[in-house]
Motif scaffolding. Structure first.
Motif, PDB file in Angstrom:
ATOM      1  N   LEU A   1       0.869  -1.179   0.000  1.00 20.42           N
ATOM      2  CA  LEU A   1       0.000   0.000   0.000  1.00 20.42           C
ATOM      3  C   LEU A   1       0.904   1.226   0.000  1.00 20.42           C
ATOM      4  CD1 LEU A   1      -3.082   0.400   0.085  1.00 20.42           C
ATOM      5  CD2 LEU A   1      -2.898   0.688   2.551  1.00 20.42           C
ATOM      6  N   SER A   2       0.646   2.162  -0.891  1.00 18.17           N
ATOM      7  CA  SER A   2       1.532   3.316  -1.017  1.00 18.17           C
ATOM      8  C   SER A   2       1.331   4.289   0.134  1.00 18.17           C
ATOM      9  CB  SER A   2       1.286   4.037  -2.342  1.00 18.17           C
ATOM     10  OG  SER A   2       0.047   4.724  -2.306  1.00 18.17           O
ATOM     11  N   VAL A   3       2.366   5.067   0.403  1.00 20.78           N
ATOM     12  CA  VAL A   3       2.316   6.080   1.456  1.00 20.78           C
ATOM     13  C   VAL A   3       1.234   7.107   1.149  1.00 20.78           C
ATOM     14  CG1 VAL A   3       3.635   7.871   2.632  1.00 20.78           C
ATOM     15  CG2 VAL A   3       4.775   5.769   1.927  1.00 20.78           C
ATOM     16  N   GLN A   4       1.119   7.467  -0.123  1.00 20.34           N
ATOM     17  CA  GLN A   4       0.143   8.481  -0.512  1.00 20.34           C
ATOM     18  C   GLN A   4      -1.286   8.012  -0.244  1.00 20.34           C
ATOM     19  OE1 GLN A   4       0.561   9.846  -4.523  1.00 20.34           O
ATOM     20  NE2 GLN A   4      -1.224  11.195  -4.443  1.00 20.34           N
ATOM     21  N   GLU A   5      -1.570   6.743  -0.557  1.00 20.07           N
ATOM     22  CA  GLU A   5      -2.908   6.205  -0.314  1.00 20.07           C
ATOM     23  C   GLU A   5      -3.264   6.257   1.163  1.00 20.07           C
ATOM     24  OE1 GLU A   5      -4.093   2.648  -3.115  1.00 20.07           O
ATOM     25  OE2 GLU A   5      -1.965   2.471  -2.614  1.00 20.07           O
ATOM     26  N   VAL A   6      -2.318   5.852   2.016  1.00 15.23           N
ATOM     27  CA  VAL A   6      -2.562   5.850   3.458  1.00 15.23           C
ATOM     28  C   VAL A   6      -2.751   7.269   3.966  1.00 15.23           C
ATOM     29  CG1 VAL A   6      -1.605   5.253   5.717  1.00 15.23           C
ATOM     30  CG2 VAL A   6      -1.276   3.712   3.788  1.00 15.23           C
ATOM     31  N   ALA A   7      -1.938   8.201   3.466  1.00 16.03           N
ATOM     32  CA  ALA A   7      -2.030   9.601   3.898  1.00 16.03           C
ATOM     33  C   ALA A   7      -3.396  10.186   3.557  1.00 16.03           C
ATOM     34  CB  ALA A   7      -0.919  10.418   3.252  1.00 16.03           C
ATOM     35  N   GLU A   8      -3.894   9.886   2.362  1.00 14.24           N
ATOM     36  CA  GLU A   8      -5.200  10.408   1.948  1.00 14.24           C
ATOM     37  C   GLU A   8      -6.318   9.833   2.816  1.00 14.24           C
ATOM     38  OE1 GLU A   8      -5.416   9.399  -2.143  1.00 14.24           O
ATOM     39  OE2 GLU A   8      -4.042  10.992  -2.806  1.00 14.24           O
ATOM     40  N   MET A   9      -6.256   8.522   3.089  1.00 18.25           N
ATOM     41  CA  MET A   9      -7.262   7.893   3.948  1.00 18.25           C
ATOM     42  C   MET A   9      -7.218   8.475   5.355  1.00 18.25           C
ATOM     43  SD  MET A   9      -6.996   3.861   2.963  1.00 18.25           S
ATOM     44  CE  MET A   9      -7.211   3.256   1.307  1.00 18.25           C
ATOM     45  N   THR A  10      -6.006   8.691   5.852  1.00 16.47           N
ATOM     46  CA  THR A  10      -5.839   9.216   7.209  1.00 16.47           C
ATOM     47  C   THR A  10      -6.408  10.623   7.316  1.00 16.47           C
ATOM     48  OG1 THR A  10      -3.836   7.893   7.505  1.00 16.47           O
ATOM     49  CG2 THR A  10      -4.155   9.720   9.022  1.00 16.47           C
ATOM     50  N   GLN A  11      -6.178  11.438   6.296  1.00 14.45           N
ATOM     51  CA  GLN A  11      -6.719  12.804   6.297  1.00 14.45           C
ATOM     52  C   GLN A  11      -8.242  12.785   6.337  1.00 14.45           C
ATOM     53  OE1 GLN A  11      -5.041  14.754   2.877  1.00 14.45           O
ATOM     54  NE2 GLN A  11      -3.015  15.009   3.823  1.00 14.45           N
ATOM     55  N   ARG A  12      -8.849  11.893   5.550  1.00 13.71           N
ATOM     56  CA  ARG A  12     -10.312  11.796   5.548  1.00 13.71           C
ATOM     57  C   ARG A  12     -10.823  11.315   6.907  1.00 13.71           C
ATOM     58  NH1 ARG A  12      -9.415   9.436   0.364  1.00 13.71           N
ATOM     59  NH2 ARG A  12      -9.879   7.352   1.187  1.00 13.71           N
ATOM     60  N   GLU A  13     -10.091  10.367   7.513  1.00 12.50           N
ATOM     61  CA  GLU A  13     -10.487   9.842   8.825  1.00 12.50           C
ATOM     62  C   GLU A  13     -10.413  10.933   9.886  1.00 12.50           C
ATOM     63  OE1 GLU A  13     -11.441   6.552  11.539  1.00 12.50           O
ATOM     64  OE2 GLU A  13     -11.686   6.930   9.397  1.00 12.50           O
TER      65      GLU A  13
END
Length: 461
Positions: free
Chosen positions: A435-447
């Motif tokens: 899982l890419s860092v960017q994908e996790v960062a985007e999900m975390t921001q939404r959370e």
């Protein structure tokens, strides 16, 4: 069957040792002899009584000679058991040379070990009609473990003795261009952080139910036993052999486990993938044991038999600690400590990493990322484990989370490489992917935006 009428012994060597101690207990060889042996190694009870008296007096820095030892035995009421003053006074005559004392100690220690082995065999014969084969094996294993743990006076090595081997290994690492030095797991970032699983390490993989512990272990086994073609042993005390096979097929084929279990909706493409998956699984070097409530002694015995037959083993996986037969002890913590220390010893003996799955405590259900204290009876697990990994999926605790499909592999302890941190994986049908860092960062921001004020974030370790 021919049985020994007289147990093995060397009374002359025993007399020579006692005579040397009575002649000059302050001599360097006498001091070493007292450190290198225990009275239980002596065959005659009289010799054991005399040796214990000498050792007690030497530790108290008292004068040791035939008269003082006899007086000590009189005071303790054991003079008659020792043979009395006349017998004790004759012992120094048995000394050929003080310089040979340690040679005689080695002889006596080795004979004592042989007596213990013979006693173990006789005990097994006596109990053979009343115990199950597995119980007999465990009894013999425990006795032999006790025998092999006895200190026979092996000298410590000077640290410089390890230099050449270390240089050779370092040269291999340099020549390999910084390749992974341990066992590769197939999870690229995990291998990079840990440099693979330590080849004599105990690796703990912990988490609550449904987090993906077993699936992650199977993903690693699939790589080691399939891609790398190294022998793996999988001790599954939770699933049957059919369930284990089905899980591996699902992962290898990519066909949804629910589809396979129900048999509904399988199309021609699925059948083709299942056939291909079966071929891959059947060609792997994965060996499965599905007996329930195995003891650590039974696991050790089966691993040794496998190695004797196949020549080596690349990875051992135990699923899971809570389903193992617990040794009798004063508390559960002590029982768990005996298991983890024994598995650590087995890993070292075999030169093979052991992946031990552990159920986390209910405290992990309260939310937040798991920490070391979330391990049940964690003190011995923390102490014995070289690496502690937690599997965490926020969607199991919060179905509405933005972090759907995200699996956190948290490195909570890394004894050798300081690789602590978090690796993010995507849970897919039958396995895990990067899982890419960017994908996790985007999900975390939404959370975080959804749960203002922000709760504990999910920052990359």
């Amino acid at each position: 069957m021919t049985m020994l009428k007289e147990p093995l012994n060397n009374l002359n060597a025993e007399k020579s040792i006692l005579g040397a101690l009575l002649t000059d207990c302050n001599h360097s060889t006498s001091k070493q002899a007292l450190d290198m042996m225990d009275s239980s190694a002596l065959y005659l009870q009289s010799h054991r009584v005399i040796f214990d008296a000498i050792k007690t007096m030497a530790e108290s820095k008292e004068v040791v000679d035939t008269i003082s030892v006899t007086e000590r035995l009189k005071a303790s009421g054991t003079e008659a058991m020792s043979g009395g003053y006349y017998y004790i006074s004759e012992l120094p005559r048995s000394v050929t040379s003080l310089a040979l004392t340690l040679v005689h100690v080695d002889i006596v220690n080795k004979i004592a070990i042989k007596r213990d082995i013979i006693r173990t065999a006789q005990q097994a014969i006596e109990h053979s009609e009343n115990l199950e084969p597995s119980e007999l094996i465990e009894m013999i294993e425990n006795n032999l473990k006790s025998i092999t743990s006895k200190d026979t006076g092996k000298e410590a090595s000077h640290i410089s003795d390890f230099g050449n081997d270390w240089l050779n290994k370092l040269d291999e690492r340099v020549q390999s261009g910084g390749a992974i030095s341990g066992l590769e797991t197939g999870i690229a970032e995990l291998d990079e952080r840990l440099s693979g699983f330590d080849l004599e390490g105990l690796i703990v993989l912990a988490g609550r139910p449904s987090m993906g512990k077993t699936l992650l272990a199977q993903t690693i086994m699939d790589y080691v036993g399939g891609h790398a073609q190294k022998n793996c042993m999988f001790f599954s005390m939770e699933m049957s052999d059919k369930q284990v096979y089905e899980r591996f097929i699902s992962k290898a084929s990519g066909v949804c486990p629910k589809k396979i279990r129900s048999g509904k909706g399988l199309n021609n493409e699925d059948w083709g993938r299942l056939t291909s998956g079966m071929g891959a699984v059947n060609a792997s070097n994965i060996y499965v044991e599905t007996d329930a409530k195995l003891s650590v002694g039974q696991i050790r015995a089966r691993v040794r038999r496998h190695v004797a037959k196949k020549g080596y083993i690349g990875l051992i996986v135990v699923d899971y600690l809570g389903l193992m037969a617990m040794p009798k002890a004063a508390s559960l913590t002590i029982s768990i400590g005996e298991i983890t220390s024994s598995l650590k010893s087995l890993a070292k003996e075999m030169g093979t990493p052991i992946l031990l799955l552990v159920q986390g405590s209910r405290a992990m259900d309260k939310g937040g990322r798991p920490v070391m204290s979330d391990l049940k009876d964690s003190s011995s697990i923390e102490a014995d484990a070289d690496v502690v990994l937690f599997v965490h999926r926020q969607e199991v605790l919060d179905p509405d989370t933005e972090l759907k499909g995200v699996t956190e592999l948290i490195i909570a302890k890394d004894r050798h490489n300081d690789g602590n941190g978090t690796i993010y994986l995507s849970k897919m049908s039958g396995g895990f992917g990067a899982l890419s860092v960017q994908e996790v960062a985007e999900m975390t921001q939404r959370e975080e935006a959804k749960n203002m004020p922000a709760q504990r974030g999910y920052q990359r370790g």
